[in-house]
Design a protein around this motif. Structure first.
Motif, PDB file in Angstrom:
ATOM      1  N   ASP A  20      31.860 -10.198  81.733  1.00  0.00           N
ATOM      2  CA  ASP A  20      30.882  -9.465  82.885  1.00  0.00           C
ATOM      3  C   ASP A  20      29.804 -10.319  83.170  1.00  0.00           C
ATOM      4  OD1 ASP A  20      30.283  -8.867  80.188  1.00  0.00           O
ATOM      5  OD2 ASP A  20      29.014  -7.067  80.772  1.00  0.00           O
ATOM      6  N   LEU A  21      28.942 -10.892  82.048  1.00  0.00           N
ATOM      7  CA  LEU A  21      27.889 -11.786  81.869  1.00  0.00           C
ATOM      8  C   LEU A  21      28.149 -13.073  82.934  1.00  0.00           C
ATOM      9  CD1 LEU A  21      26.165 -11.019  78.716  1.00  0.00           C
ATOM     10  CD2 LEU A  21      25.746  -9.992  80.995  1.00  0.00           C
ATOM     11  N   ALA A  22      29.520 -13.453  82.540  1.00  0.00           N
ATOM     12  CA  ALA A  22      29.772 -14.653  83.241  1.00  0.00           C
ATOM     13  C   ALA A  22      30.069 -14.621  84.842  1.00  0.00           C
ATOM     14  CB  ALA A  22      31.216 -15.286  82.728  1.00  0.00           C
ATOM     15  N   ALA A  23      30.395 -13.518  85.214  1.00  0.00           N
ATOM     16  CA  ALA A  23      30.405 -12.964  86.676  1.00  0.00           C
ATOM     17  C   ALA A  23      28.939 -13.056  87.069  1.00  0.00           C
ATOM     18  CB  ALA A  23      31.230 -11.796  86.807  1.00  0.00           C
ATOM     19  N   GLY A  59      19.127  -6.310  87.499  1.00  0.00           N
ATOM     20  CA  GLY A  59      19.179  -4.985  86.616  1.00  0.00           C
ATOM     21  C   GLY A  59      20.190  -4.880  85.815  1.00  0.00           C
ATOM     22  N   TYR A  60      21.593  -5.404  86.227  1.00  0.00           N
ATOM     23  CA  TYR A  60      22.569  -5.660  85.011  1.00  0.00           C
ATOM     24  C   TYR A  60      22.440  -6.342  84.176  1.00  0.00           C
ATOM     25  CZ  TYR A  60      27.417  -5.528  83.603  1.00  0.00           C
ATOM     26  OH  TYR A  60      28.491  -5.243  82.762  1.00  0.00           O
ATOM     27  N   ALA A  61      21.658  -7.499  84.418  1.00  0.00           N
ATOM     28  CA  ALA A  61      21.621  -8.446  83.297  1.00  0.00           C
ATOM     29  C   ALA A  61      20.502  -7.687  82.251  1.00  0.00           C
ATOM     30  CB  ALA A  61      21.219  -9.747  83.784  1.00  0.00           C
ATOM     31  N   PHE A  62      19.421  -7.188  82.882  1.00  0.00           N
ATOM     32  CA  PHE A  62      18.615  -6.572  81.937  1.00  0.00           C
ATOM     33  C   PHE A  62      19.121  -5.253  81.050  1.00  0.00           C
ATOM     34  CE2 PHE A  62      14.602  -4.021  81.379  1.00  0.00           C
ATOM     35  CZ  PHE A  62      13.843  -4.754  80.766  1.00  0.00           C
ATOM     36  N   ILE A  63      20.000  -4.652  81.898  1.00  0.00           N
ATOM     37  CA  ILE A  63      20.370  -3.385  81.091  1.00  0.00           C
ATOM     38  C   ILE A  63      21.408  -3.989  79.930  1.00  0.00           C
ATOM     39  CG2 ILE A  63      22.206  -1.702  81.277  1.00  0.00           C
ATOM     40  CD1 ILE A  63      19.330  -0.728  81.968  1.00  0.00           C
ATOM     41  N   ALA A  64      22.193  -5.070  80.382  1.00  0.00           N
ATOM     42  CA  ALA A  64      23.100  -5.668  79.223  1.00  0.00           C
ATOM     43  C   ALA A  64      22.212  -5.992  78.058  1.00  0.00           C
ATOM     44  CB  ALA A  64      23.960  -6.648  79.911  1.00  0.00           C
ATOM     45  N   ALA A  65      21.040  -6.655  78.346  1.00  0.00           N
ATOM     46  CA  ALA A  65      20.163  -7.148  77.307  1.00  0.00           C
ATOM     47  C   ALA A  65      19.887  -6.020  76.322  1.00  0.00           C
ATOM     48  CB  ALA A  65      18.956  -7.968  77.730  1.00  0.00           C
ATOM     49  N   GLU A 122      26.338   5.336  83.840  1.00  0.00           N
ATOM     50  CA  GLU A 122      24.884   5.211  83.539  1.00  0.00           C
ATOM     51  C   GLU A 122      24.380   3.604  83.668  1.00  0.00           C
ATOM     52  OE1 GLU A 122      24.067   9.124  80.532  1.00  0.00           O
ATOM     53  OE2 GLU A 122      24.438   7.000  79.552  1.00  0.00           O
ATOM     54  N   ARG A 123      25.268   2.904  83.092  1.00  0.00           N
ATOM     55  CA  ARG A 123      24.886   1.355  83.331  1.00  0.00           C
ATOM     56  C   ARG A 123      24.894   0.947  84.686  1.00  0.00           C
ATOM     57  NH1 ARG A 123      25.442  -2.360  79.146  1.00  0.00           N
ATOM     58  NH2 ARG A 123      26.294  -0.907  77.838  1.00  0.00           N
ATOM     59  N   VAL A 124      25.747   1.395  85.461  1.00  0.00           N
ATOM     60  CA  VAL A 124      25.981   1.082  86.916  1.00  0.00           C
ATOM     61  C   VAL A 124      24.820   1.523  87.809  1.00  0.00           C
ATOM     62  CG1 VAL A 124      27.261   1.132  89.046  1.00  0.00           C
ATOM     63  CG2 VAL A 124      28.369   0.659  86.991  1.00  0.00           C
ATOM     64  N   LEU A 130      17.045  -0.492  88.342  1.00  0.00           N
ATOM     65  CA  LEU A 130      16.270  -1.504  87.873  1.00  0.00           C
ATOM     66  C   LEU A 130      16.107  -2.699  88.832  1.00  0.00           C
ATOM     67  CD1 LEU A 130      16.774  -1.279  83.999  1.00  0.00           C
ATOM     68  CD2 LEU A 130      14.812  -0.756  85.092  1.00  0.00           C
ATOM     69  N   SER A 131      17.109  -2.763  89.319  1.00  0.00           N
ATOM     70  CA  SER A 131      17.107  -4.012  90.356  1.00  0.00           C
ATOM     71  C   SER A 131      16.123  -3.888  91.471  1.00  0.00           C
ATOM     72  CB  SER A 131      18.457  -4.407  91.078  1.00  0.00           C
ATOM     73  OG  SER A 131      19.354  -4.968  89.878  1.00  0.00           O
ATOM     74  N   ILE A 132      16.037  -2.596  91.996  1.00  0.00           N
ATOM     75  CA  ILE A 132      15.185  -2.335  93.116  1.00  0.00           C
ATOM     76  C   ILE A 132      13.733  -2.278  92.543  1.00  0.00           C
ATOM     77  CG2 ILE A 132      14.811  -0.318  94.503  1.00  0.00           C
ATOM     78  CD1 ILE A 132      17.326   0.510  94.767  1.00  0.00           C
ATOM     79  N   ALA A 133      13.429  -2.323  91.280  1.00  0.00           N
ATOM     80  CA  ALA A 133      12.061  -2.191  90.643  1.00  0.00           C
ATOM     81  C   ALA A 133      11.788  -3.673  90.225  1.00  0.00           C
ATOM     82  CB  ALA A 133      12.235  -1.067  89.522  1.00  0.00           C
ATOM     83  N   ILE A 134      12.952  -4.448  89.764  1.00  0.00           N
ATOM     84  CA  ILE A 134      12.512  -5.788  89.392  1.00  0.00           C
ATOM     85  C   ILE A 134      12.396  -6.724  90.451  1.00  0.00           C
ATOM     86  CG2 ILE A 134      13.439  -7.782  88.257  1.00  0.00           C
ATOM     87  CD1 ILE A 134      14.780  -5.978  86.410  1.00  0.00           C
TER      88      ILE A 134
END
Length: 365
Positions: A20-23, A59-65, A122-124, A130-134
């Motif tokens: 998923d992170l590679a994508a 946001g997805y990368a930040f949540i994954a971290a 919740e992750r999605v 978070l993307s809308i905020a970042i």
């Protein structure tokens, strides 16, 4: 050649990098190419990738971290799969108390859920939020830097943040035991979708599957049409005069009012092209002696100072400096700039100009 064999051809660090992170990394790279490459940047691919890039990827990368561990939704799926296997094997947990206890203890030890983990939904949802905020925060930071809020700095900043967060997420996942790492169950989703679409249990399920596929095709077609044939909106051109302040910045203020014959003073001319296509502009600069009576302006004498042409790409602006050197003296003369699309007429006037802007000046000898 099988997928497993192809995977072995990759370097070890790439084989261990989560899919998923590679994508997400591939999305960042593809968006950079689609946005900055000369030819591809003019295609609808730029819009499609740019929306996902700005509204989901960071946001997805930040949540994954933040949450590298598996969520409860996957544990429930695992427990359900275990129960189905027990039912198919005909195990009788009521009669075999000891086996049941052992099985329960094994399930408890194999449960990979951690305190504070989140499920897939919740992750999605958090990824979009978070993307809308970042993204605006990155733009706010860029606004206080010499780079400003422009296309290249925004793409590089959001892309850099996303790649950094993806690298941190990959390292945090690798630090966990294999059974505790978050993993998107692609194969389970594909298998479930295939069984639901091609092996419906009832005729009603088959009809609903057809309706679902048709609805998805209509939705994708509508979005594709909106992207491929965007509404052009209003077409116009901006035309303005600027001056340099003490710090060297261009401002629409403190225009020169007093000139001397034969002495030059600079003015900055600006054109903003919002015609949705590249445009050829011509500018004619004149100094006019006018009389105003009953709200009617009559040009009594005119002196053409200069004329020049500029090509401005669509949705861009062009500024250049013009040195005003008057040879006509008088009080309250009109320094006028006339803008035309294409070549100007033989006798340029305010009435036949596409846009005009002017200053009232005094010229002494």
């Amino acid at each position: 050649m099988s997928d497993g064999t192809l995977r072995l051809l990759l370097p070890r660090f790439l084989r261990r990098f989560p899919a998923d992170l590679a994508a997400i990394v591939l999305l960042v790279l593809a968006t950079g190419v689609a946005t900055l490459a000369p030819v591809i940047s003019e295609t609808p691919l730029r819009v499609v990738l740019g929306l996902v890039f700005a509204l989901f990827a960071p946001g997805y990368a930040f949540i994954a971290a933040l949450f590298p561990e598996r969520g409860p939704a996957f544990d429930g799926a695992s427990a359900s799969a275990t129960a189905d296997e027990d039912e198919r094997s005909g195990s009788n947990l009521v009669e075999r108390d000891e086996s049941a206890d052992a099985h329960t203890g094994l399930t408890e030890r194999a449960d990979p859920r951690r305190a504070g983990s989140i499920d897939g939904i919740e992750r999605v949802a958090l990824s979009f939020g978070l993307s809308i905020a970042i993204t605006p925060l990155i733009g706010l930071v860029l606004n206080f830097t010499p780079f400003g809020i422009r296309l290249v700095p925004i793409v590089l900043s959001i892309g850099g943040f996303t790649l950094l967060a993806s690298a941190v997420a990959a390292l945090r996942r690798q630090a966990l035991p294999v059974e505790e790492r978050f993993e998107v169950p692609y194969r389970a989703w594909v298998g479930a979708a295939r069984a639901e679409l091609f092996e419906p249990e009832t005729r009603l399920d088959a009809v609903l599957n057809v309706v679902l596929v048709v609805s998805l095709l209509l939705a994708v077609s509508s979005v594709g049409y909106a992207v491929m044939v965007p509404k052009s909106g209003e077409s116009f051109s901006e035309f303005y005069l600027l001056t340099e302040n003490e710090s060297g910045a261009l401002v629409a203020d403190d225009y020169p009012q007093n000139f001397t014959v034969g002495q030059s003073q600079p003015l900055t001319i600006g054109i903003g092209n919002h015609e949705h296509e590249q445009a050829e502009y011509s500018v004619v600069a004149e100094l006019q002696r006018v009389s105003i009576r009953n709200n009617s302006t009559t040009v009594r004498e005119r002196q053409e100072l200069d004329r020049f042409s500029r090509t401005v790409p669509a949705n861009e602006s062009a500024n250049w400096t013009h040195d005003v050197t008057p040879s006509m003296t008088g009080e309250r003369l009109r320094l006028v700039y006339l803008l035309y699309r294409g070549s100007p007429p033989a006798e340029p006037t305010i009435e036949n100009a596409y846009r005009e802007t002017h200053l009232w000046v005094n010229v002494s000898s």
